[in-house]
Design a protein around this motif. Structure first.
Motif, PDB file in Angstrom:
ATOM      1  N   VAL A 204       7.846   8.031 -23.183  1.00 54.23           N
ATOM      2  CA  VAL A 204       6.669   7.796 -24.037  1.00 54.23           C
ATOM      3  C   VAL A 204       5.672   8.947 -23.907  1.00 54.23           C
ATOM      4  O   VAL A 204       5.137   9.444 -24.901  1.00 54.23           O
ATOM      5  CB  VAL A 204       5.985   6.456 -23.676  1.00 54.23           C
ATOM      6  CG1 VAL A 204       4.634   6.350 -24.378  1.00 54.23           C
ATOM      7  CG2 VAL A 204       6.863   5.292 -24.084  1.00 54.23           C
ATOM      8  N   GLY A 205       5.443   9.382 -22.670  1.00 55.07           N
ATOM      9  CA  GLY A 205       4.494  10.475 -22.462  1.00 55.07           C
ATOM     10  C   GLY A 205       5.009  11.806 -22.996  1.00 55.07           C
ATOM     11  O   GLY A 205       4.281  12.534 -23.682  1.00 55.07           O
ATOM     12  N   THR A 206       6.276  12.114 -22.692  1.00 56.64           N
ATOM     13  CA  THR A 206       6.832  13.409 -23.102  1.00 56.64           C
ATOM     14  C   THR A 206       7.011  13.485 -24.618  1.00 56.64           C
ATOM     15  O   THR A 206       6.925  14.565 -25.210  1.00 56.64           O
ATOM     16  CB  THR A 206       8.183  13.649 -22.406  1.00 56.64           C
ATOM     17  OG1 THR A 206       8.021  13.467 -20.995  1.00 56.64           O
ATOM     18  CG2 THR A 206       8.680  15.069 -22.655  1.00 56.64           C
ATOM     19  N   ALA A 207       7.250  12.347 -25.259  1.00 60.92           N
ATOM     20  CA  ALA A 207       7.452  12.339 -26.718  1.00 60.92           C
ATOM     21  C   ALA A 207       6.205  12.764 -27.480  1.00 60.92           C
ATOM     22  O   ALA A 207       6.295  13.086 -28.666  1.00 60.92           O
ATOM     23  CB  ALA A 207       7.901  10.953 -27.180  1.00 60.92           C
ATOM     24  N   THR A 208       5.051  12.782 -26.821  1.00 62.56           N
ATOM     25  CA  THR A 208       3.850  13.285 -27.505  1.00 62.56           C
ATOM     26  C   THR A 208       3.990  14.764 -27.862  1.00 62.56           C
ATOM     27  O   THR A 208       3.327  15.243 -28.780  1.00 62.56           O
ATOM     28  CB  THR A 208       2.596  13.099 -26.627  1.00 62.56           C
ATOM     29  OG1 THR A 208       2.789  13.769 -25.384  1.00 62.56           O
ATOM     30  CG2 THR A 208       2.318  11.637 -26.380  1.00 62.56           C
ATOM     31  N   LEU A 209       4.861  15.469 -27.116  1.00 62.86           N
ATOM     32  CA  LEU A 209       5.065  16.902 -27.395  1.00 62.86           C
ATOM     33  C   LEU A 209       5.998  17.126 -28.575  1.00 62.86           C
ATOM     34  O   LEU A 209       6.174  18.257 -29.026  1.00 62.86           O
ATOM     35  CB  LEU A 209       5.636  17.589 -26.140  1.00 62.86           C
ATOM     36  CG  LEU A 209       4.762  17.508 -24.884  1.00 62.86           C
ATOM     37  CD1 LEU A 209       5.497  18.100 -23.693  1.00 62.86           C
ATOM     38  CD2 LEU A 209       3.431  18.215 -25.098  1.00 62.86           C
ATOM     39  N   ALA A 210       6.626  16.047 -29.059  1.00 60.28           N
ATOM     40  CA  ALA A 210       7.585  16.173 -30.156  1.00 60.28           C
ATOM     41  C   ALA A 210       6.944  16.716 -31.422  1.00 60.28           C
ATOM     42  O   ALA A 210       7.617  17.322 -32.262  1.00 60.28           O
ATOM     43  CB  ALA A 210       8.231  14.818 -30.449  1.00 60.28           C
ATOM     44  N   THR A 211       5.631  16.508 -31.555  1.00 58.63           N
ATOM     45  CA  THR A 211       4.959  16.999 -32.768  1.00 58.63           C
ATOM     46  C   THR A 211       5.024  18.517 -32.892  1.00 58.63           C
ATOM     47  O   THR A 211       4.984  19.061 -33.986  1.00 58.63           O
ATOM     48  CB  THR A 211       3.482  16.523 -32.768  1.00 58.63           C
ATOM     49  OG1 THR A 211       2.888  16.837 -34.016  1.00 58.63           O
ATOM     50  CG2 THR A 211       2.692  17.172 -31.649  1.00 58.63           C
ATOM     51  N   PHE A 212       5.147  19.228 -31.735  1.00 61.56           N
ATOM     52  CA  PHE A 212       5.250  20.688 -31.778  1.00 61.56           C
ATOM     53  C   PHE A 212       6.638  21.157 -32.231  1.00 61.56           C
ATOM     54  O   PHE A 212       6.834  22.332 -32.508  1.00 61.56           O
ATOM     55  CB  PHE A 212       4.956  21.285 -30.398  1.00 61.56           C
ATOM     56  CG  PHE A 212       3.537  21.067 -29.952  1.00 61.56           C
ATOM     57  CD1 PHE A 212       2.478  21.471 -30.747  1.00 61.56           C
ATOM     58  CD2 PHE A 212       3.258  20.446 -28.752  1.00 61.56           C
ATOM     59  CE1 PHE A 212       1.166  21.281 -30.347  1.00 61.56           C
ATOM     60  CE2 PHE A 212       1.950  20.245 -28.336  1.00 61.56           C
ATOM     61  CZ  PHE A 212       0.901  20.661 -29.137  1.00 61.56           C
ATOM     62  N   PHE A 213       7.615  20.232 -32.233  1.00 59.85           N
ATOM     63  CA  PHE A 213       8.995  20.600 -32.541  1.00 59.85           C
ATOM     64  C   PHE A 213       9.505  19.861 -33.783  1.00 59.85           C
ATOM     65  O   PHE A 213      10.697  19.665 -33.956  1.00 59.85           O
ATOM     66  CB  PHE A 213       9.894  20.316 -31.328  1.00 59.85           C
ATOM     67  CG  PHE A 213       9.476  21.086 -30.108  1.00 59.85           C
ATOM     68  CD1 PHE A 213       9.928  22.375 -29.898  1.00 59.85           C
ATOM     69  CD2 PHE A 213       8.588  20.524 -29.197  1.00 59.85           C
ATOM     70  CE1 PHE A 213       9.523  23.102 -28.793  1.00 59.85           C
ATOM     71  CE2 PHE A 213       8.172  21.248 -28.082  1.00 59.85           C
ATOM     72  CZ  PHE A 213       8.643  22.540 -27.874  1.00 59.85           C
ATOM     73  N   GLY A 214       8.574  19.424 -34.614  1.00 58.52           N
ATOM     74  CA  GLY A 214       8.938  18.863 -35.912  1.00 58.52           C
ATOM     75  C   GLY A 214       9.498  17.468 -35.883  1.00 58.52           C
ATOM     76  O   GLY A 214      10.148  17.050 -36.847  1.00 58.52           O
ATOM     77  N   ALA A 215       9.255  16.712 -34.797  1.00 54.51           N
ATOM     78  CA  ALA A 215       9.795  15.358 -34.716  1.00 54.51           C
ATOM     79  C   ALA A 215       8.723  14.291 -34.829  1.00 54.51           C
ATOM     80  O   ALA A 215       9.014  13.106 -34.662  1.00 54.51           O
ATOM     81  CB  ALA A 215      10.567  15.170 -33.412  1.00 54.51           C
ATOM     82  N   GLY A 216       7.503  14.687 -35.097  1.00 54.57           N
ATOM     83  CA  GLY A 216       6.436  13.710 -35.308  1.00 54.57           C
ATOM     84  C   GLY A 216       6.016  13.000 -34.036  1.00 54.57           C
ATOM     85  O   GLY A 216       5.972  13.581 -32.958  1.00 54.57           O
ATOM     86  N   GLY A 217       5.690  11.725 -34.172  1.00 57.53           N
ATOM     87  CA  GLY A 217       5.230  10.952 -33.027  1.00 57.53           C
ATOM     88  C   GLY A 217       3.716  10.925 -32.923  1.00 57.53           C
ATOM     89  O   GLY A 217       2.992  11.560 -33.709  1.00 57.53           O
ATOM     90  N   LEU A 218       3.227  10.190 -31.946  1.00 61.87           N
ATOM     91  CA  LEU A 218       1.787  10.021 -31.778  1.00 61.87           C
ATOM     92  C   LEU A 218       1.097  11.267 -31.245  1.00 61.87           C
ATOM     93  O   LEU A 218      -0.136  11.332 -31.225  1.00 61.87           O
ATOM     94  CB  LEU A 218       1.523   8.828 -30.850  1.00 61.87           C
ATOM     95  CG  LEU A 218       1.842   7.454 -31.456  1.00 61.87           C
ATOM     96  CD1 LEU A 218       1.778   6.358 -30.402  1.00 61.87           C
ATOM     97  CD2 LEU A 218       0.878   7.149 -32.606  1.00 61.87           C
TER      98      LEU A 218
END
Length: 264
Positions: A204-218
């Motif tokens: 959950v915490g690491t997925a916040t970085l997904a926005t930098f790699f085009g995967a969206g998320g919070l």
């Protein structure tokens, strides 16, 4: 022979009673976290409703955007965690066997590499390796980052099962697979679910970085608040990510208690 089976059954039951103190959730443990999350969510909603939002804040904090980003975040977390479970639990079971123990330091060392590298650096390396942005590279990065807790806890949970229980079960005529399925895994469930909770919170915490790699998320909401210098957006993003982390941790903890053998 009948006497032997009676004796070993009694040994298993007696040892289980000694090693398994009662620890069922109390009403406060059942309802405490849901009520807390409901109160925080309601307070945040009322606070946002009282604010005079400008056009940028209104666009980022619109219901459609928040729902879309939350769903993306949950998808990243759940898909990566399911893949980790499919990899880490069978691998942990194999490594817990006596003949595989020499390989344990090597495998744990490899799994530890994922957590040894900063999360954004690991995602960047995977992005370079794939040469593209999007959901799949981010999921692979999350899997690499969260494998260790479940693998290690599966291994530890199986290794801490009392050897006398395994010996008594085999004395009753159970096959090695039967001992694993009916004795070892049920007794290891609490430790394994502790690893699952850790992996879920990490994802959950690491997925916040997904926005930098085009995967969206919070992470989109959080980093929009930082980049646009809008504290209101930042607070909403932090509350949503924190609430999601607490929720998945709570659900995993309750599931672990429900699936644990009675008396654990």
């Amino acid at each position: 022979m009948a006497a032997l089976e009676t004796a070993t059954s009694a040994d298993v039951a007696a040892t289980s009673r000694v090693a398994a103190p009662s620890h069922r959730p109390t009403p406060l443990e059942w309802w405490g976290m849901p009520v807390f999350l409901l109160v925080v969510g309601t307070a945040t909603y009322l606070w946002i409703s009282s604010q005079d939002l400008d056009s940028i804040e209104a666009r980022v904090l619109s219901r459609d955007v928040l729902v879309e980003r939350t769903i993306e975040h949950i998808q990243l977390t759940l898909v990566s965690t399911v893949i980790v479970l499919l990899i880490a639990i069978p691998l942990g079971i194999v490594l817990s066997r006596r003949w595989a123990r020499p390989a344990v330091p090597v495998v744990l060392g490899i799994a530890n590499i994922g957590q040894g590298v900063p999360s954004i650096g690991l995602l960047a390396v995977i992005f370079v390796a794939f040469g593209s942005l999007g959901f799949t590279p981010v999921v692979i990065g999350l899997v690499a980052y969260s494998t260790l807790p479940i693998l290690r806890n599966t291994l530890v949970g199986l290794q801490q099962v009392d050897p006398s229980l395994i010996k008594a079960s085999r004395g009753m005529g159970m096959s090695p697979l039967g001992v694993l399925r009916r004795v070892e895994l049920p007794l290891a469930v609490p430790v394994m679910f502790a690893g699952l909770r850790t992996a879920l919170v990490i994802n959950v915490g690491t997925a916040t970085l997904a926005t930098f790699f085009g995967a969206g998320g919070l992470g989109y909401v959080i980093f929009s608040g930082i980049g646009l210098n809008r504290d209101t957006i930042l607070v909403v993003g932090v509350v949503l990510v924190s609430g999601l982390a607490l929720l998945v941790s709570y659900l995993a903890g309750m599931a672990g208690r429900l699936l644990a053998p009675r008396g654990l």
